[in-house]
Design a protein around this motif. Structure first.
Motif, short mmCIF file in Angstrom:
data_model
loop_
_atom_site.label_atom_id
_atom_site.label_comp_id
_atom_site.label_asym_id
_atom_site.label_seq_id
_atom_site.Cartn_x
_atom_site.Cartn_y
_atom_site.Cartn_z
N LEU A 94 0.83 -0.99 0.00
CA LEU A 94 -0.15 0.09 -0.09
C LEU A 94 1.00 1.24 0.04
O LEU A 94 1.25 1.76 1.00
CB LEU A 94 -0.89 0.08 1.15
CG LEU A 94 -1.76 -1.36 1.28
CD1 LEU A 94 -2.41 -1.25 2.81
CD2 LEU A 94 -3.20 -1.07 0.26
N ILE B 15 -1.59 6.35 4.08
CA ILE B 15 -2.63 5.77 3.53
C ILE B 15 -4.14 5.90 4.28
O ILE B 15 -5.11 5.52 3.50
CB ILE B 15 -2.48 4.22 3.52
CG1 ILE B 15 -2.24 3.64 4.65
CG2 ILE B 15 -1.30 3.84 2.71
CD1 ILE B 15 -2.37 1.82 4.75
N THR C 238 -7.44 1.83 6.72
CA THR C 238 -7.23 0.40 5.79
C THR C 238 -7.77 -0.76 6.50
O THR C 238 -7.79 -0.66 7.82
CB THR C 238 -5.62 -0.02 5.40
OG1 THR C 238 -5.79 -1.07 4.74
CG2 THR C 238 -4.90 -0.13 6.78
#
Ligand SMILES: O=c1ccn([C@@H]2O[C@H](COP(=O)(O)O)[C@@H](O)[C@H]2O)c(=O)[nH]1
Length: 309
Positions: A175, A231, A234
């Motif tokens: 990621l 990110i 998640t």
């Protein structure tokens, strides 16, 4: 402590850290380095803009001054040094010669070197990449590399096998920190039946492969994931018994609180990577070293009790 990499390894010793005298795996060496030196990974990325800020010309002489000043300042302090190969390659063979010196200098100062090359190709070519970066006989041999799984995780097998043989590590993109990553990494994978959805995301498949490679290894597996500090939320399971390279920390906006939130109980295995935000403290070596110390302290404060996050 010493982080010196053994020349070769038998698979058992390499994977477990092994009994006294046996070769020590990358995962075991990284585990010790994180405890000893902290979780900051010092990126040595000689951007043209930073060369200018340091008053250096954008040529191979400027590259050499920049990179050697930076590595000599930080490699006695940081657990891991991460040069990004592209910034050296842009000066051709003389730039790559500087990269070789950066790798050697960092290792002599006791840092582990993670060479950021993001390589990935068909298997036979992957073997050549493995020979270039993971075989101790190569002038560019590092402790670990970054690898791209987008030709299929199995195409990385030669790198995985070479890493096992030579007690090195591989960090596979899962990621990434850039905003374009999700269009590939969040896409749904297909199973062995052509076109049949397998339910997992592409990133989830990568993480599952890493979980299998690291299963049962103590104290830490040698096969890592790249998971950006940027990110956001998640749902992927980030516990895979291996190390995590978390770029995007610093200049791209990632904070200690983000790392704590994203990684939770796995935060002990996170290497928070920062390049521009560290290097802007140069060219004064004392300021660079102090920035590594401060970064490690901030991470220790934020991540020490990550299991409770
Ligand atoms: O997902 C990824 C993977 C690698 N990188 C690399 O990390 C550094 C980030 O530099 P900063 O100056 O700290 O932003 C750079 O070498 C990238 O190639 C990444 O950013 N994201």
């Amino acid at each position: 402590m010493t982080t010196t990499r053994p020349q070769t390894g038998d698979e058992t010793g390499a994977q477990t850290g092994g009994p006294a005298g046996a070769p020590t795996s990358f995962g075991a060496r990284l585990h010790a380095a994180l405890a000893d030196r902290g979780q900051l990974c010092a990126g040595i990325d000689p951007h043209a803009g930073l060369l200018a800020e340091w008053g250096l010309p954008d040529d191979v002489g400027g590259l050499e001054r920049f990179a050697m000043t930076a590595v000599e300042a930080v490699a006695g302090e940081a657990s891991v040094v991460k040069p990004q190969s592209a910034f050296y390659e842009r000066f051709g063979s003389r730039g790559v010669a500087v990269l070789e010196r950066v790798v050697a200098t960092a290792r002599e100062a006791g840092a582990l070197v993670l060479l950021d090359v993001k390589r990935g190709d068909i298997g036979s070519t992957s073997q050549a990449y493995a020979d270039a970066y993971l075989d101790p006989a190569s002038p560019l041999a590092a402790d670990a590399i970054t690898a791209s799984p987008y030709l299929g995780f199995g195409s990385l097998d030669p790198m995985i096998e070479s890493a096992r043989r030579h007690c090195a590590g591989v960090f596979v993109l899962a990621l990434t920190s850039n905003k374009e990553g999700p269009e590939v990494q969040h896409a749904r994978a297909v199973g062995p039946e052509p076109g049949a959805p397998d339910g997992r995301s592409v990133a989830g498949v990568v993480l599952d492969h890493l979980r299998a490679l690291n299963a049962g290894v103590q104290p830490l597996g040698s096969f890592g994931a790249v998971v950006g500090a940027t990110i956001g939320e998640t749902t992927e399971d980030l516990a895979f018994n291996g190390p995590v390279l978390a770029p995007g920390y610093g200049a791209q906006g990632g904070t200690p609180a983000d790392l704590r939130r994203i990684f939770g109980a796995s935060a002990h295995a996170v290497l928070a990577s920062t390049s521009r935000d560290l290097l802007r403290h140069g060219p004064d070596p004392v300021a660079l070293r102090d920035a590594v110390r401060r970064g490690n302290d901030e991470l220790a404060d934020a991540l020490a009790d990550g299991a409770d996050a």
